[in-house]
Design a protein around this motif. Structure first.
Motif, short mmCIF file in Angstrom:
data_model
loop_
_atom_site.label_atom_id
_atom_site.label_comp_id
_atom_site.label_asym_id
_atom_site.label_seq_id
_atom_site.Cartn_x
_atom_site.Cartn_y
_atom_site.Cartn_z
N TRP A 86 63.35 48.33 -43.49
CA TRP A 86 63.97 47.35 -42.52
C TRP A 86 65.13 46.76 -41.95
O TRP A 86 65.80 47.06 -43.33
N SER A 87 65.66 46.14 -41.23
CA SER A 87 66.46 45.07 -40.96
C SER A 87 66.86 44.26 -42.21
O SER A 87 66.64 43.95 -42.57
N GLU A 88 68.30 44.36 -41.77
CA GLU A 88 68.84 43.23 -42.85
C GLU A 88 67.87 41.92 -42.63
O GLU A 88 67.22 41.03 -41.43
N GLN A 89 67.92 41.22 -44.00
CA GLN A 89 66.49 39.89 -43.68
C GLN A 89 67.55 38.81 -43.49
O GLN A 89 68.74 38.49 -43.69
N GLN A 90 67.10 37.81 -42.58
CA GLN A 90 67.16 36.29 -42.47
C GLN A 90 66.60 35.45 -42.81
O GLN A 90 65.82 35.50 -43.19
N ALA A 91 67.83 34.95 -43.05
CA ALA A 91 66.93 33.50 -43.20
C ALA A 91 67.39 31.82 -42.02
O ALA A 91 68.64 31.51 -41.94
N ILE A 92 66.17 32.15 -41.03
CA ILE A 92 66.76 31.09 -40.18
C ILE A 92 65.96 29.05 -40.09
O ILE A 92 65.09 29.39 -40.71
N PRO A 93 67.02 29.16 -39.82
CA PRO A 93 67.69 27.43 -40.45
C PRO A 93 66.57 26.78 -39.42
O PRO A 93 66.79 25.72 -38.48
N VAL A 94 65.18 26.62 -39.83
CA VAL A 94 64.05 26.28 -38.33
C VAL A 94 64.35 25.08 -38.76
O VAL A 94 63.88 24.25 -37.86
N MET A 95 64.31 24.07 -39.83
CA MET A 95 64.19 22.96 -40.12
C MET A 95 65.41 22.12 -40.46
O MET A 95 65.78 20.92 -40.84
N GLU A 96 66.75 22.88 -40.47
CA GLU A 96 67.90 22.00 -40.92
C GLU A 96 68.56 21.30 -40.74
O GLU A 96 69.15 20.38 -41.29
N HIS A 97 67.32 21.09 -39.15
CA HIS A 97 67.98 19.43 -38.42
C HIS A 97 67.22 17.87 -39.03
O HIS A 97 67.57 17.10 -38.75
N GLU A 98 66.79 18.63 -40.19
CA GLU A 98 65.94 17.35 -40.74
C GLU A 98 65.99 17.71 -42.08
O GLU A 98 65.31 17.75 -42.81
N PRO A 99 67.02 16.62 -42.29
CA PRO A 99 67.59 16.63 -43.51
C PRO A 99 66.24 16.37 -45.02
O PRO A 99 66.47 16.77 -46.15
N THR A 100 65.74 15.51 -44.30
CA THR A 100 64.69 15.49 -44.94
C THR A 100 62.96 16.36 -45.48
O THR A 100 62.50 15.73 -46.06
N ALA A 101 63.21 16.78 -44.47
CA ALA A 101 61.67 17.69 -44.66
C ALA A 101 62.14 18.34 -45.91
O ALA A 101 62.98 19.09 -46.49
N LEU A 102 60.78 18.61 -46.22
CA LEU A 102 60.44 19.31 -47.82
C LEU A 102 60.31 20.90 -47.74
O LEU A 102 60.72 21.55 -48.79
#
Length: 309
Positions: free
Chosen positions: A107-123
């Protein structure tokens, strides 16, 4: 004459071997426990009897995200020939995990995709799945998130503080992503979606996550567009038990929906030829012990042999 017969026999054997290599095998990606040890895989030739691979040990240890979990792994075969996988990295982070592979082993290097980082209150970002759109030649990643106060409907009907809606992003290269947008909001708590294309329609299998009064069942919604327009959900297609994590296998005209009967600590399945009338076939399933929320895809015998090695 002998040479000719020998040559024909060789061609026949080669043709049989080629056909066997191309014959489809079903692969199930799943997690165990809390997802701390990573990716588990099982295979089947009939879609009912599933055998764990690698002695049911992990194929890939999670490294993405702060909590480094690998829950709800979803794998598809992309148009580029690679296997693309997304997963839940944490109970409370605003990212999802991503990696790709040529053979499901390396497998390739694993990524953490910041899909909701623009929503600071997202749980959270839970149960992501991935779909390749051949029309636009891009991938859609979709998942469930709770943003407190964003959707008043359902705020008092969920578990604790959660009131999920489905969101999505699109990408062509898994480097640049669109801004997350709402994929499904019909005024109730919804999670665990998986999408299939049927003729010109898109079929979304989803979980009604309503706790009060309890639903916790699977339903279907339809749209003419991949990323919008999914309508009012159907009545429940699962029985009098709590179900989650649907994944779908199409065998000819037959649809099989697998799901986690998580309060009963077992897997279930239903089948239909018309997406309206469903038959329970849970008693025919043989699944790996401790299997949790996963997805099904098709691979070849050649790919299976590599996994078996």
């Amino acid at each position: 004459m002998k040479i000719s017969c020998w040559f024909l026999l060789l061609v026949a054997q080669f043709s049989i071997a080629t056909a066997q290599n191309k014959k489809s095998i079903y692969l199930f990606s799943y997690f165990k426990g809390n997802g701390e040890d990573g990716l588990h895989l099982a295979y089947s030739t009939d879609g009912l009897q599933w055998q764990p691979l690698n002695n049911d040990s992990s194929f890939l240890t999670p490294t993405a995200g702060k909590d480094k979990l690998m829950r709800d792994p979803c794998i598809i075969r992309g148009a580029d020939g690679l296997f693309h996988m997304v997963w839940t990295v944490s109970w409370n982070e605003r990212t999802i995990g991503y990696a790709n592979s040529k053979d499901l082993v390396h497998w390739s290097e694993q990524q953490a995709i910041p899909v909701m980082e623009h929503e600071p209150t997202a749980l959270n970002c839970w149960a992501p799945e991935i779909f390749y759109d051949a029309d636009t030649k891009q991938y859609m990643i979709y998942w469930a998130t709770t943003i407190p106060g964003r959707f008043p409907k359902g705020d008092s009907t969920g578990d604790n503080k959660y009131n999920h809606r489905l969101y999505y992003v699109t990408t062509k290269d898994f480097t640049t992503f669109s801004k997350a947008a709402v994929l499904y909001d019909q005024g109730f708590n919804v999670i665990d979606a998986t999408i299939q294309k049927s003729d010109k329609q898109y079929v979304m299998f989803l979980k009604d996550e309503t706790r009060y009064p309890p639903q916790k069942n699977l339903r279907i919604a339809y749209s003419d567009s991949l990323t919008a327009g999914y309508g009012t959900p159907s009545s429940p297609i699962t029985g009098q038990y709590w179900a989650e994590g649907p994944t779908v296998l199409k065998q000819g005209d037959q649809w099989i929906v697998y799901f986690d009967k998580y309060t009963q600590h077992q897997y279930g399945a239903i089948t239909s030829n018309d997406l309206v009338n469903w038959t329970e076939i849970s008693d025919k399933l043989v699944m790996p012990k401790g299997i949790r929320h996963g997805t099904v895809l098709t691979i070849t015998k050649k790919e299976l042999r590599k996994l078996l090695r």
